[in-house]
Design a protein around this motif. Sequence first.
Motif, PDB file in Angstrom:
ATOM      1  N   LEU A 176       0.787  -1.317   0.087  1.00 22.95           N
ATOM      2  CA  LEU A 176       0.088  -0.073   0.086  1.00 22.95           C
ATOM      3  C   LEU A 176       0.948   1.333  -0.100  1.00 22.95           C
ATOM      4  O   LEU A 176       0.600   2.194   0.699  1.00 22.95           O
ATOM      5  CB  LEU A 176      -0.935   0.131   1.048  1.00 22.95           C
ATOM      6  N   LEU A 236      -2.735   3.536  -4.188  1.00 20.10           N
ATOM      7  CA  LEU A 236      -3.467   4.524  -3.090  1.00 20.10           C
ATOM      8  C   LEU A 236      -4.723   5.327  -4.005  1.00 20.10           C
ATOM      9  O   LEU A 236      -5.693   5.727  -3.541  1.00 20.10           O
ATOM     10  CB  LEU A 236      -2.469   5.474  -2.643  1.00 20.10           C
ATOM     11  N   LEU A 293      -7.538   3.028  -4.111  1.00 22.03           N
ATOM     12  CA  LEU A 293      -8.205   3.037  -2.734  1.00 22.03           C
ATOM     13  C   LEU A 293      -8.970   4.203  -2.511  1.00 22.03           C
ATOM     14  O   LEU A 293     -10.056   4.382  -1.916  1.00 22.03           O
ATOM     15  CB  LEU A 293      -7.235   2.587  -1.685  1.00 22.03           C
ATOM     16  N   VAL A 318      -6.244   3.252   4.332  1.00 23.18           N
ATOM     17  CA  VAL A 318      -4.957   2.562   4.062  1.00 23.18           C
ATOM     18  C   VAL A 318      -4.480   2.237   5.294  1.00 23.18           C
ATOM     19  O   VAL A 318      -3.784   1.083   5.244  1.00 23.18           O
ATOM     20  CB  VAL A 318      -4.120   3.709   3.366  1.00 23.18           C
ATOM     21  N   ARG A 351      -3.271  -1.822   6.449  1.00 27.33           N
ATOM     22  CA  ARG A 351      -2.011  -2.124   6.739  1.00 27.33           C
ATOM     23  C   ARG A 351      -1.957  -2.730   8.311  1.00 27.33           C
ATOM     24  O   ARG A 351      -0.476  -3.198   8.822  1.00 27.33           O
ATOM     25  CB  ARG A 351      -1.096  -0.974   6.896  1.00 27.33           C
ATOM     26  N   SER A 354      -2.807  -6.481  -4.881  1.00 24.56           N
ATOM     27  CA  SER A 354      -3.176  -5.454  -6.187  1.00 24.56           C
ATOM     28  C   SER A 354      -2.984  -6.529  -7.142  1.00 24.56           C
ATOM     29  O   SER A 354      -2.143  -7.442  -7.002  1.00 24.56           O
ATOM     30  CB  SER A 354      -2.336  -4.414  -6.019  1.00 24.56           C
ATOM     31  N   CYS A 407      -7.792  -4.580  -6.743  1.00 27.73           N
ATOM     32  CA  CYS A 407      -7.198  -5.041  -5.474  1.00 27.73           C
ATOM     33  C   CYS A 407      -8.424  -5.815  -4.510  1.00 27.73           C
ATOM     34  O   CYS A 407      -9.706  -5.848  -4.946  1.00 27.73           O
ATOM     35  CB  CYS A 407      -6.775  -3.759  -4.635  1.00 27.73           C
TER      36      CYS A 407
END
Length: 156
Positions: A11, A17, A20, A41, A45, A53, A63
């Motif tokens: 990420l 990014l 997302l 995000v 994590r 992805s 993703c």
Amino acid sequence: PGTMIIRIDTLTHPAVLALLEEHLEHMYATSPPESVHALDVEELRAPGVTFWSAWEGDDILGCGALKELDAQHGEIKSMRTARAHLGKGVASGLLQHLVAIARARGYRRLSLETGTGEAFEPAHQLYLKFGFVECGPFADYTNDPFSRFMTLSLSD
């Protein structure tokens, strides 16, 4: 179509990014804020969450993530196909990958929360095609008119 490569993702890539960001924007555009359960995000994590992805060369296709609820139960999170690649089987490929990983981890069940309404119909059809069935709220979810819960038994 070329070859879709699915890999565990940290990420950090700008394309990931951006995808997302698009995912979160879409969720907030189609559901009231208190009914949006998409992970940001930082949450993606977190320990217990694995994020993948899908790529074709330098193009991000989509993703998806798996969140471990307990040793036998996983949750699908952040399933998204990039707008430019809709209708090319990206979601099916990702979902197949996530189900295979869930089985390999020994999960007995794989569940998900998705939205309701027309915007979510393609997602509903995809999950039904893969054998997911309607279920009630699981984990920390509660009944919500904007949430639809689905689950797949892996213990066959």
